[in-house]
Write a protein that holds these residues in place. Structure first.
Motif, mmCIF file in Angstrom:
data_model
loop_
_atom_site.group_PDB
_atom_site.id
_atom_site.type_symbol
_atom_site.label_atom_id
_atom_site.label_comp_id
_atom_site.label_asym_id
_atom_site.label_seq_id
_atom_site.Cartn_x
_atom_site.Cartn_y
_atom_site.Cartn_z
ATOM 1 N N SER A 1 25.797 27.775 -9.113
ATOM 2 C CA SER A 1 24.573 27.283 -9.471
ATOM 3 C C SER A 1 23.445 28.151 -9.747
ATOM 4 C CB SER A 1 24.069 26.544 -8.124
ATOM 5 O OG SER A 1 22.455 26.154 -8.320
ATOM 6 N N ARG A 2 22.838 27.800 -10.756
ATOM 7 C CA ARG A 2 21.762 28.686 -11.350
ATOM 8 C C ARG A 2 20.748 29.079 -10.267
ATOM 9 N NH1 ARG A 2 20.093 27.766 -17.706
ATOM 10 N NH2 ARG A 2 22.134 28.287 -18.526
ATOM 11 N N SER A 3 20.637 28.169 -9.307
ATOM 12 C CA SER A 3 19.621 28.635 -8.375
ATOM 13 C C SER A 3 20.071 29.528 -7.436
ATOM 14 C CB SER A 3 18.986 27.214 -7.731
ATOM 15 O OG SER A 3 20.115 26.752 -6.997
ATOM 16 N N LEU A 4 21.341 29.777 -7.520
ATOM 17 C CA LEU A 4 21.959 30.961 -6.434
ATOM 18 C C LEU A 4 21.908 32.164 -7.093
ATOM 19 C CD1 LEU A 4 23.815 30.944 -3.723
ATOM 20 C CD2 LEU A 4 25.708 30.880 -5.443
ATOM 21 N N ASN A 5 20.812 32.721 -6.339
ATOM 22 C CA ASN A 5 20.416 34.197 -6.837
ATOM 23 C C ASN A 5 21.356 35.228 -6.061
ATOM 24 O OD1 ASN A 5 19.053 34.439 -4.226
ATOM 25 N ND2 ASN A 5 17.187 33.606 -4.916
ATOM 26 N N GLU B 1 22.470 17.379 -12.337
ATOM 27 C CA GLU B 1 23.262 16.640 -11.466
ATOM 28 C C GLU B 1 24.045 17.484 -10.832
ATOM 29 O OE1 GLU B 1 26.573 12.961 -12.051
ATOM 30 O OE2 GLU B 1 24.759 13.022 -13.451
ATOM 31 N N THR B 2 24.833 18.331 -11.355
ATOM 32 C CA THR B 2 25.816 19.241 -10.764
ATOM 33 C C THR B 2 25.244 19.878 -9.558
ATOM 34 O OG1 THR B 2 27.189 19.161 -12.680
ATOM 35 C CG2 THR B 2 27.431 20.999 -11.299
ATOM 36 N N GLN B 3 24.090 20.401 -9.858
ATOM 37 C CA GLN B 3 23.440 21.263 -9.105
ATOM 38 C C GLN B 3 22.983 20.459 -7.648
ATOM 39 O OE1 GLN B 3 19.933 23.459 -10.713
ATOM 40 N NE2 GLN B 3 21.211 24.529 -11.695
ATOM 41 N N GLU C 1 24.638 17.582 -6.682
ATOM 42 C CA GLU C 1 25.869 17.405 -5.853
ATOM 43 C C GLU C 1 26.348 18.779 -5.161
ATOM 44 O OE1 GLU C 1 28.647 16.560 -9.123
ATOM 45 O OE2 GLU C 1 27.785 14.505 -9.443
ATOM 46 N N ASP C 2 26.051 19.998 -5.883
ATOM 47 C CA ASP C 2 26.375 20.920 -5.039
ATOM 48 C C ASP C 2 25.648 21.451 -3.873
ATOM 49 O OD1 ASP C 2 28.200 21.443 -6.956
ATOM 50 O OD2 ASP C 2 27.278 23.273 -7.990
ATOM 51 N N LEU C 3 24.246 21.356 -3.942
ATOM 52 C CA LEU C 3 23.504 21.503 -2.721
ATOM 53 C C LEU C 3 23.758 20.215 -1.668
ATOM 54 C CD1 LEU C 3 20.010 22.120 -4.905
ATOM 55 C CD2 LEU C 3 21.383 23.722 -3.322
ATOM 56 N N TRP C 4 23.940 18.958 -2.135
ATOM 57 C CA TRP C 4 24.280 17.966 -1.187
ATOM 58 C C TRP C 4 25.672 18.615 -0.450
ATOM 59 C CZ3 TRP C 4 22.080 14.758 1.447
ATOM 60 C CH2 TRP C 4 22.689 13.680 2.180
#
Length: 179
Positions: free
Chosen positions: A19-23, A104-106, A108-111
């Motif tokens: 995920s782009r937010s996964l740093n 949407e994918t992010q 789903e991943d976060l969910w």
């Protein structure tokens, strides 16, 4: 399963880490959670055990096949840099170039990540649920409810004593890494 088959296989949404937010801070935390013996190296066994504890079952042979090419000669497991390379490769192999459905994918991943912590499925993460997951991962916080409650309070923007999905999503997306 050969490399060609791995590339064509569809990963389960529960196994996604990209995920782009996964740093890098989050990736380092994941690495440290997997590194059970603290030797700054994670073995296929440690990854398999951590995934299993989180309810994310994976075939050992498939994991081994996917990971072994990232292990440096002479090492028994992945060093952090190897783990980062594996993570980046999984992103490229399984998820390709981001498109308009990335948000949407992010979500789903976060969910999927949220559901790991929301053990009773009520839509909230309580301090007790967080403590249980941290304990399963072998983290010291799993034995320290006071610290776990402080973690909840730091994320709980509506002050109801628990973390809902929106609070979880905001926390995951706003963590900033300072180098």
């Amino acid at each position: 399963m050969g490399q060609q088959e791995l590339i064509q296989a569809s990963p389960s949404r529960s196994f996604r880490l990209r995920s782009r937010s996964l740093n890098s801070l989050r990736l380092r935390r994941i690495f440290d959670m997997f590194d059970k013996n603290g030797d700054s190296m994670i073995t296929v066994e440690e990854i398999n055990q951590a995934l299993s504890l989180l309810g994310l079952e994976a075939e050992f042979k498939e994991l081994e096949s996917m990971i072994k090419s990232y292990i440096k000669p002479g090492n028994v497991g992945l060093e952090y840099e190897d783990f980062v390379a594996l993570h980046e490769s999984l992103g490229e192999t399984y998820f390709g170039v981001p498109d308009e459905k990335e948000e949407e994918t992010q979500n789903e991943d976060l969910w999927e990540a949220f559901k790991v912590f929301d053990e009773n499925g009520d839509g909230y993460i309580s301090a007790k649920e967080l403590q249980v997951v941290l304990g399963k991962l072998g983290l010291v916080e799993g034995n320290m409810i006071d610290n776990v409650q402080k973690m909840i309070v730091s994320v709980d923007t509506n002050h109801d004593g628990r973390v809902d999905f929106c609070e979880f999503k905001d926390m995951m997306r706003t963590t900033i890494v300072r180098c």
